[in-house]
Scaffold this motif. Sequence first.
Motif, PDB file in Angstrom:
ATOM      1  N   LEU A  45       0.824  -1.192  -0.017  1.00  0.00           N
ATOM      2  CA  LEU A  45       0.028  -0.144  -0.017  1.00  0.00           C
ATOM      3  C   LEU A  45       0.880   1.378  -0.126  1.00  0.00           C
ATOM      4  CD1 LEU A  45      -2.461  -1.150   2.825  1.00  0.00           C
ATOM      5  CD2 LEU A  45      -2.619  -1.708   0.213  1.00  0.00           C
ATOM      6  N   VAL A  46       0.696   2.108  -1.060  1.00  0.00           N
ATOM      7  CA  VAL A  46       1.508   3.316  -0.983  1.00  0.00           C
ATOM      8  C   VAL A  46       0.654   4.527  -1.138  1.00  0.00           C
ATOM      9  CG1 VAL A  46       3.290   4.258  -2.546  1.00  0.00           C
ATOM     10  CG2 VAL A  46       3.065   1.852  -2.684  1.00  0.00           C
TER      11      VAL A  46
ATOM     12  N   VAL B 166       3.243  -4.303   3.538  1.00  0.00           N
ATOM     13  CA  VAL B 166       4.195  -3.218   3.098  1.00  0.00           C
ATOM     14  C   VAL B 166       3.468  -2.086   3.121  1.00  0.00           C
ATOM     15  CG1 VAL B 166       6.104  -2.190   1.857  1.00  0.00           C
ATOM     16  CG2 VAL B 166       6.061  -4.727   2.410  1.00  0.00           C
ATOM     17  N   ILE B 167       3.698  -1.216   3.999  1.00  0.00           N
ATOM     18  CA  ILE B 167       2.915   0.251   3.870  1.00  0.00           C
ATOM     19  C   ILE B 167       3.821   1.239   3.801  1.00  0.00           C
ATOM     20  CG2 ILE B 167       1.255   1.651   5.221  1.00  0.00           C
ATOM     21  CD1 ILE B 167       0.218  -0.956   6.493  1.00  0.00           C
ATOM     22  N   LEU B 168       3.541   2.224   2.808  1.00  0.00           N
ATOM     23  CA  LEU B 168       4.593   3.400   2.264  1.00  0.00           C
ATOM     24  C   LEU B 168       3.870   4.722   2.456  1.00  0.00           C
ATOM     25  CD1 LEU B 168       6.603   1.604  -0.420  1.00  0.00           C
ATOM     26  CD2 LEU B 168       7.232   1.630   2.217  1.00  0.00           C
ATOM     27  N   SER B 169       3.798   5.391   3.568  1.00  0.00           N
ATOM     28  CA  SER B 169       3.023   6.620   3.612  1.00  0.00           C
ATOM     29  C   SER B 169       1.679   6.582   3.061  1.00  0.00           C
ATOM     30  CB  SER B 169       3.790   7.776   2.896  1.00  0.00           C
ATOM     31  OG  SER B 169       5.203   7.945   3.542  1.00  0.00           O
ATOM     32  N   ALA B 170       0.893   5.581   3.526  1.00  0.00           N
ATOM     33  CA  ALA B 170      -0.320   5.236   2.595  1.00  0.00           C
ATOM     34  C   ALA B 170      -1.686   5.997   3.537  1.00  0.00           C
ATOM     35  CB  ALA B 170      -0.658   3.657   2.836  1.00  0.00           C
ATOM     36  N   GLY B 171      -1.152   6.881   4.790  1.00  0.00           N
ATOM     37  CA  GLY B 171      -2.241   7.560   5.417  1.00  0.00           C
ATOM     38  C   GLY B 171      -1.635   8.212   6.587  1.00  0.00           C
TER      39      GLY B 171
ATOM     40  N   GLU C  64       1.311  -8.748  12.865  1.00  0.00           N
ATOM     41  CA  GLU C  64       2.804  -9.308  12.969  1.00  0.00           C
ATOM     42  C   GLU C  64       3.639  -9.177  11.655  1.00  0.00           C
ATOM     43  OE1 GLU C  64       1.975 -13.068  14.457  1.00  0.00           O
ATOM     44  OE2 GLU C  64       1.491 -14.032  12.277  1.00  0.00           O
ATOM     45  N   ASP C  65       4.742  -8.953  11.623  1.00  0.00           N
ATOM     46  CA  ASP C  65       5.756  -8.973  10.517  1.00  0.00           C
ATOM     47  C   ASP C  65       5.375  -8.186   9.356  1.00  0.00           C
ATOM     48  OD1 ASP C  65       7.269 -11.010  11.740  1.00  0.00           O
ATOM     49  OD2 ASP C  65       5.751 -12.529  11.311  1.00  0.00           O
ATOM     50  N   ASN C  66       5.087  -6.783   9.615  1.00  0.00           N
ATOM     51  CA  ASN C  66       4.755  -5.742   8.850  1.00  0.00           C
ATOM     52  C   ASN C  66       5.889  -4.953   8.531  1.00  0.00           C
ATOM     53  OD1 ASN C  66       1.603  -6.392   8.230  1.00  0.00           O
ATOM     54  ND2 ASN C  66       1.870  -6.345  10.425  1.00  0.00           N
ATOM     55  N   LEU C  67       5.983  -4.335   7.530  1.00  0.00           N
ATOM     56  CA  LEU C  67       6.964  -3.250   7.217  1.00  0.00           C
ATOM     57  C   LEU C  67       6.281  -1.959   6.817  1.00  0.00           C
ATOM     58  CD1 LEU C  67       9.584  -4.810   4.787  1.00  0.00           C
ATOM     59  CD2 LEU C  67       9.513  -5.112   7.236  1.00  0.00           C
ATOM     60  N   ILE C  68       6.512  -0.814   7.952  1.00  0.00           N
ATOM     61  CA  ILE C  68       5.587   0.304   7.847  1.00  0.00           C
ATOM     62  C   ILE C  68       6.653   1.354   7.921  1.00  0.00           C
ATOM     63  CG2 ILE C  68       3.940   1.718   8.953  1.00  0.00           C
ATOM     64  CD1 ILE C  68       3.224  -0.909  10.666  1.00  0.00           C
ATOM     65  N   LEU C  69       6.610   2.413   6.812  1.00  0.00           N
ATOM     66  CA  LEU C  69       7.372   3.391   6.538  1.00  0.00           C
ATOM     67  C   LEU C  69       6.907   4.564   6.264  1.00  0.00           C
ATOM     68  CD1 LEU C  69      10.463   4.670   6.176  1.00  0.00           C
ATOM     69  CD2 LEU C  69      10.411   3.601   3.910  1.00  0.00           C
ATOM     70  N   GLY C  70       6.966   5.526   7.004  1.00  0.00           N
ATOM     71  CA  GLY C  70       6.052   6.749   6.646  1.00  0.00           C
ATOM     72  C   GLY C  70       7.023   8.037   6.909  1.00  0.00           C
TER      73      GLY C  70
ATOM     74  N   ILE D  55      13.070  -1.883   2.064  1.00  0.00           N
ATOM     75  CA  ILE D  55      11.616  -2.180   1.566  1.00  0.00           C
ATOM     76  C   ILE D  55      11.609  -2.817   0.009  1.00  0.00           C
ATOM     77  CG2 ILE D  55       9.355  -1.097   0.550  1.00  0.00           C
ATOM     78  CD1 ILE D  55      10.032  -0.756   3.546  1.00  0.00           C
ATOM     79  N   PRO D  56      10.950  -4.049   0.066  1.00  0.00           N
ATOM     80  CA  PRO D  56      10.940  -4.824  -1.258  1.00  0.00           C
ATOM     81  C   PRO D  56      10.483  -4.041  -2.228  1.00  0.00           C
ATOM     82  CG  PRO D  56       9.415  -5.539   0.314  1.00  0.00           C
ATOM     83  CD  PRO D  56      10.020  -4.629   0.965  1.00  0.00           C
ATOM     84  N   ALA D  57      10.648  -4.485  -3.589  1.00  0.00           N
ATOM     85  CA  ALA D  57      10.212  -3.806  -4.912  1.00  0.00           C
ATOM     86  C   ALA D  57       8.592  -4.150  -4.874  1.00  0.00           C
ATOM     87  CB  ALA D  57      10.729  -4.371  -6.050  1.00  0.00           C
ATOM     88  N   PRO D  58       7.918  -3.226  -5.474  1.00  0.00           N
ATOM     89  CA  PRO D  58       6.459  -3.518  -5.572  1.00  0.00           C
ATOM     90  C   PRO D  58       6.266  -4.774  -6.477  1.00  0.00           C
ATOM     91  CG  PRO D  58       6.955  -1.261  -6.415  1.00  0.00           C
ATOM     92  CD  PRO D  58       8.382  -1.978  -6.174  1.00  0.00           C
ATOM     93  N   PRO D  59       4.907  -5.344  -6.007  1.00  0.00           N
ATOM     94  CA  PRO D  59       4.640  -6.621  -6.401  1.00  0.00           C
ATOM     95  C   PRO D  59       4.488  -6.796  -8.092  1.00  0.00           C
ATOM     96  CG  PRO D  59       3.011  -5.808  -5.322  1.00  0.00           C
ATOM     97  CD  PRO D  59       3.883  -4.881  -5.089  1.00  0.00           C
ATOM     98  N   SER D  60       4.012  -5.660  -8.654  1.00  0.00           N
ATOM     99  CA  SER D  60       3.899  -5.872 -10.154  1.00  0.00           C
ATOM    100  C   SER D  60       4.175  -4.352 -10.654  1.00  0.00           C
ATOM    101  CB  SER D  60       2.485  -6.184 -10.303  1.00  0.00           C
ATOM    102  OG  SER D  60       1.425  -5.278  -9.886  1.00  0.00           O
ATOM    103  N   LYS D  61       4.231  -4.155 -12.122  1.00  0.00           N
ATOM    104  CA  LYS D  61       4.372  -2.977 -12.752  1.00  0.00           C
ATOM    105  C   LYS D  61       2.970  -2.346 -13.055  1.00  0.00           C
ATOM    106  CE  LYS D  61       6.383  -0.510 -16.776  1.00  0.00           C
ATOM    107  NZ  LYS D  61       7.482  -0.837 -17.853  1.00  0.00           N
TER     108      LYS D  61
END
Length: 361
Positions: free
Chosen positions: A203-204, A237-242, A257-263, A330-336
Amino acid sequence: MDFPALVRRLALLMMVTAGAIPGPAAEPVVETVVLRPSPAIHAEEKNHETFDALQIQEDASIVLSHCTDITISCCDLRSIELVECSRVTIRNCWIHDSPHCGVQTYHAHDLVVEGCRLEQVATGVYAMDSKDIQVTGNFGRNVQGPFPRGQLAQFDNVTGAHCAIRGNYAIHDAGQSTPEDVINLYQSKGEAGAPILVEDNYLVGDPVKGSAGKSKTGSGIMLGDVGGAHLLCRHNVILSAGQVGIGVAGGTFITVEDNLILGTRSDVSNNGLYAWNQSKAPSHHIVIARNHISWIDRNGEETSWWDGGGIDDLKLADNHFADESLSAAIPAPPSKPPFPPHPYVTTDAAGHSVIRLPWKP
């Protein structure tokens, strides 16, 4: 699980979901189907029907009531509404540019929405008073709201042992979207041993501006909204999504559990992760474990975690708050974009794997 192992696991999950890791067979061939223009379809008490390769430019494109065993595939639509329907699959559709929800259900049972594009709609999937709902592998962009809509997916009083919001990819561009919670579980309940799963989502906010200009109350993922029970939120994976990454606003038997959260800092950024019972109902048995979080609030301060109170038996274990290494891991997005992370794959007459889409990839 240590941090490098967690990042590798999340990256692997994203690559598998995106189809980036080849299996034993050849990669699927992507086929753009020829669409047949059609008027809106409003039907009651239909059984064992398939709607395939249709282009419907009217709002309320497909409205079904009391229908069973329905497949909607490879269609270009504005919106779908299901009332008292069961065993419905919506796959590889492009649902877009409507003031309504992309898919809305009321008293539905056994719904799967998979591999779709959900763009420029009020909410991607809104399931209300329904059971056993799965939203998997979709790409969503720029939901429009307005509040209380504005989600990629919202479960509103959804129950059952087979519920999931899994493997989706959402982007909300600045000035083009008005998201609230990207994923919201409102008064929704799984079952003991079979929780509602919110997992492997990417989520971006805006890819450059993050949460700037977004809702002051919206989150990446909101759990236990006005209650709920048996929810499991993991490997997202949450990247400044809110303004918040993940919120637990009440409920019982909820695990994060086991989430990556970057803001990153913005005019609305607040907390990375919080647990705060905002309802009048008791809240207990909440577990927050092994999450990696780095979150900068509007004042430029690190605010990865906040305990707002009101929760009995709140357990924290092995979390990494203010994780300065997170931005580089942060891993790459799951698709283009706008390719869905996990479209439905079928087999042609020659036995070849094919992904049928109603748009040119």
